[in-house]
Enzyme design. Structure first.
Site, short mmCIF file in Angstrom:
data_model
loop_
_atom_site.label_atom_id
_atom_site.label_comp_id
_atom_site.label_asym_id
_atom_site.label_seq_id
_atom_site.Cartn_x
_atom_site.Cartn_y
_atom_site.Cartn_z
N GLU B 63 -15.74 2.49 -10.23
CA GLU B 63 -17.06 2.19 -10.78
C GLU B 63 -17.96 3.41 -10.88
O GLU B 63 -18.76 3.54 -11.81
CB GLU B 63 -17.74 1.09 -9.95
CG GLU B 63 -17.07 -0.27 -10.04
CD GLU B 63 -15.81 -0.38 -9.22
OE1 GLU B 63 -15.56 0.52 -8.38
OE2 GLU B 63 -15.05 -1.36 -9.39
N HIS B 132 -18.37 -11.35 -4.15
CA HIS B 132 -18.45 -11.80 -5.54
C HIS B 132 -19.76 -12.51 -5.86
O HIS B 132 -19.89 -13.08 -6.94
CB HIS B 132 -17.30 -12.76 -5.86
CG HIS B 132 -15.95 -12.10 -5.92
ND1 HIS B 132 -15.27 -11.73 -4.79
CD2 HIS B 132 -15.17 -11.75 -6.97
CE1 HIS B 132 -14.11 -11.18 -5.14
NE2 HIS B 132 -14.03 -11.18 -6.45
#
Lengths: 357, 329
Positions: B63, B132
């Site tokens: 990322e 998540h």
């Protein structure tokens, strides 16, 4: 995936074309750059050394907050800039002021950050030099992005991305090399291995056979070069740039050099290394060996270096009055309502201070 | 020209990307699994097929690299739209976002702008396992130089994303995962600016519910229930956390004199705290009661079988409304 990775591995010893005594190395396997290129390099090396030492002195005089000098590493600085074309990009770290100057950045603007007038003193688009990156290795993915954007548009741009030995331990070093390899981005990664990350020696940074060996893990060819031999640097970096421009993808180059001075003026290098270790590198100085090799009159070069140093002194001795409005001007394209309110409050506060004097 | 179609929020976002890529060849989309798969939430579905691998491509799984490369591409004439696969997977990019994305314009006195969008599916309510379901908006909202927006409707998702891509400033675009599949009639085409502009979703006279992203439907449902019980609640949807629309929010609160902020994120040092502070500073004399907050607890996001206990629900919102020092109670 290929089993044969030999072509990615660096030489067993760093490429050297002119040795520490100023003698050309026999059987180096590479041609020396021509004399005109070497004369140009020498002129710049002399200016670079002068700038390093002038900036160091300006810290003592209180004109700069601090200066991370590249004294002793000037060959890397100059070669990194000289192998680039006008349309290429340079991504410097905080120690690479001299490389930025060699690319055309005004030395006064190059030191704006350390003078404290603003963060970046130059327009990055003017000479295609990115702002100094202070958080280690974070500029390397940017270099890949600039290169990839250019490649998508079919432009012949190559990006020279600089980092140090300490920076190779950062995650962004890994991510940038991996992205560059997968995207086949035209980037040359130049590691100036000066053996210390502030106080921490290379042995505590990596267990790899060399930093150039790290390329093999990404499918990037690695090469090692004597970082105090500007002839070898021009040859190795020039070849890497040409290869990248021709679509050959990224390359990793490790330059073996040495940080002759402390990390910055605020550092005390005697706490972690012996002066004998530093002395050993004096004999490998990049300028001395090229001077000995070329045997030319350097007076013009030295006169030019003095003029540049004087320009730097004049520029840094000039005080720039901070403009409070500048704090809010470039946070966003247009200041938010909240920033407008805060700017007005500060202006009001300052006007009342003036009134009460 | 404005078209109308029944679309889910994920489809509306997809249409926004397609329309932006059609209109502007400098728009590029990249991230993890955004290519042939179309993203784990299918927001980038079909883009590689339609625009080719140069315009929408899968990257290595990293990322910080994704955002860092986007910075470089934005420096060099492109408008990258990158996807962080889930809220908590964006944290490796935090240094790039805070030290470079947010600061580049300021560092360079406006010479280098970074027109880029970082899309982050965020928040809970979908039974997701740990890492998540984070509501990470406060980290970004606290960082000067970023715009932070979050839609609660498919129409806003389309309009906000088009506006974010066209913006000269970097935008953190937070997509409420639990609303990805809610369908509605969507207006496609030019919309009035929404960045920096909150909107009153429901008129009401007794108290104001202030919400954003995944909490807006909760607030609307609470208002519906309250209406049946004889209490008229106004609902404000921020849409844009940064810039914050003080004007709309304060006008709404002044009109009712009472307010409850609803947000999923932990309440401590949060966007909801900021809203209460701002509104109190500006509307103190219009307030009949202290502003209440209904937020997530100050705990790590819980496992799926506990999330119903953690998330602000209609009952908790109505309880907070009941606590607003009504004269008849």
């Amino acid at each position: 995936m290929t089993g044969d990775a030999d072509h990615l591995l660096p030489s067993d010893t760093p490429v050297t074309l002119i040795d520490a005594h100023g003698h050309p190395v026999a059987d180096a396997g590479r041609a020396l750059p021509d004399d005109a290129a070497l004369r140009r390099a020498l002129a710049s090396l002399i200016t670079a050394r002068r700038l390093n030492d002038q900036a160091y002195a300006l810290v003592r005089q209180g004109r700069l907050a601090v200066y991370p000098s590249s004294h002793g590493q000037e060959a890397c600085q100059i070669a990194a800039a000289q192998v680039l074309d006008e349309g290429d990009w340079l991504f410097p770290t905080y120690r690479d002021t001299v490389a930025a100057v060699e690319r055309g950045v005004d030395p006064v603007e190059a030191l704006t950050l350390l003078k404290g007038d603003w963060h970046c003193g130059w327009d990055p688009y003017e000479h295609r030099v990115a702002p100094h990156a202070t958080p280690l290795a974070t500029q390397l993915p940017h270099a890949v992005g600039v290169a990839h954007a250019a490649r998508l548009r079919g432009e012949p741009t190559v990006v020279m991305a600089l980092c140090g030995d300490g920076g190779t331990s950062e995650g962004d070093f890994h991510e940038a090399l991996n992205f560059a390899a997968v995207l086949r981005a035209p980037v040359v990664f130049l590691i100036q291995n000066n053996e210390y990350a502030i106080s921490v020696p290379l042995a505590r940074q990596t267990a790899a056979p060399s930093l150039a060996h790290k390329g093999v893990g990404y499918g990037i060819p690695g090469e090692r070069v004597d970082g105090n031999d500007v002839a070898a640097l021009l040859s190795v970096l020039g070849e890497a740039v040409a290869r990248a421009r021709a679509g050959g993808g990224p390359q990793l180059v490790e330059a073996h050099t040495y940080r002759m001075q402390a990390h910055t003026n605020a550092d005390d290098a005697t706490r972690y290394r012996a002066s004998a270790d530093v002395e050993a590198w004096v004999g490998r100085d990049p300028i001395t060996r090229l001077s000995v090799y070329l045997q030319i009159d350097e007076s013009d070069f030295r006169a030019r270096a003095e003029r540049v140093a004087e320009h730097l002194r004049d520029g840094l001795n000039r005080d720039v009055e901070p403009d409070p409005a500048r704090l809010f001007a470039h946070v966003y394209d247009r200041p938010t309502t909240q920033l407008q309110e805060q700017a007005a409050r500060l202006a009001d506060e300052l006007s009342r201070e003036v009134a009460s004097r | 020209m404005t078209r109308h179609e029944k679309l889910s929020m994920a489809q509306a976002l997809n249409r926004a990307l397609r329309d932006a890529m059609t209109d502007d060849p400098s728009v590029v989309v990249f991230g993890e699994d955004v290519g042939p798969l179309g993203g784990v939430f299918r927001v980038t579905d079909g883009l590689t097929a339609e625009f080719g691998e140069d315009r929408c491509f899968d990257t290595p799984l990293a990322e910080s690299g994704i955002v860092g490369v986007a910075v470089g591409m934005a420096m060099n004439g492109m408008r990258p739209v990158v996807e962080m696969q889930f809220d908590a997977f964006a944290y490796p990019a935090f240094e790039q976002i805070v030290s470079h994305v947010a600061k580049m314009r300021n560092r360079t006195r406006g010479q280098v702008a970074l027109p880029m969008v970082i899309r982050i599916p965020y928040a809970g309510g979908i039974g997701g396992v740990e890492h998540h379901c984070d509501s990470s908006e406060a980290y970004y909202a606290h960082t000067p130089g970023l715009h932070v927006v979050t839609p609660s409707t498919a129409t806003d998702a389309y309009g906000l994303l088009r506006e974010a891509i066209a913006s000269p400033d970097p935008v953190v675009f937070l997509e409420p995962k639990k609303l990805y599949w809610s369908k509605e009639e969507v207006e496609l085409g030019p919309q009035p600016p929404a960045i920096g502009r909150a909107v009153v979703r429901r008129e009401g006279t007794d108290a104001t519910l202030i919400a954003y992203g995944p909490s807006v439907p909760v607030a609307l449902e609470a208002a519906e229930v309250a209406d049946r019980e004889g209490r008229s609640l106004q609902v404000v949807d921020l849409r844009s956390i940064v810039p914050f629309d003080d004007e709309t929010v304060c006008a709404a609160v002044r009109s009712t004199g009472r307010a409850v902020v609803v947000a999923e994120a932990a309440g401590f040092a949060s966007v909801s705290s900021e809203i209460v502070a701002r509104v109190t500073e500006r509307c103190f004399h219009s307030l009949a009661a202290p502003i209440r907050r209904v937020t997530g607890f100050d705990i790590p996001y819980p496992p799926p079988k506990y999330e119903h206990l953690h998330l602000p629900g209609v009952d908790r919102v109505l309880d907070a409304v009941d606590d607003l020092q009504w004269e008849d109670s």
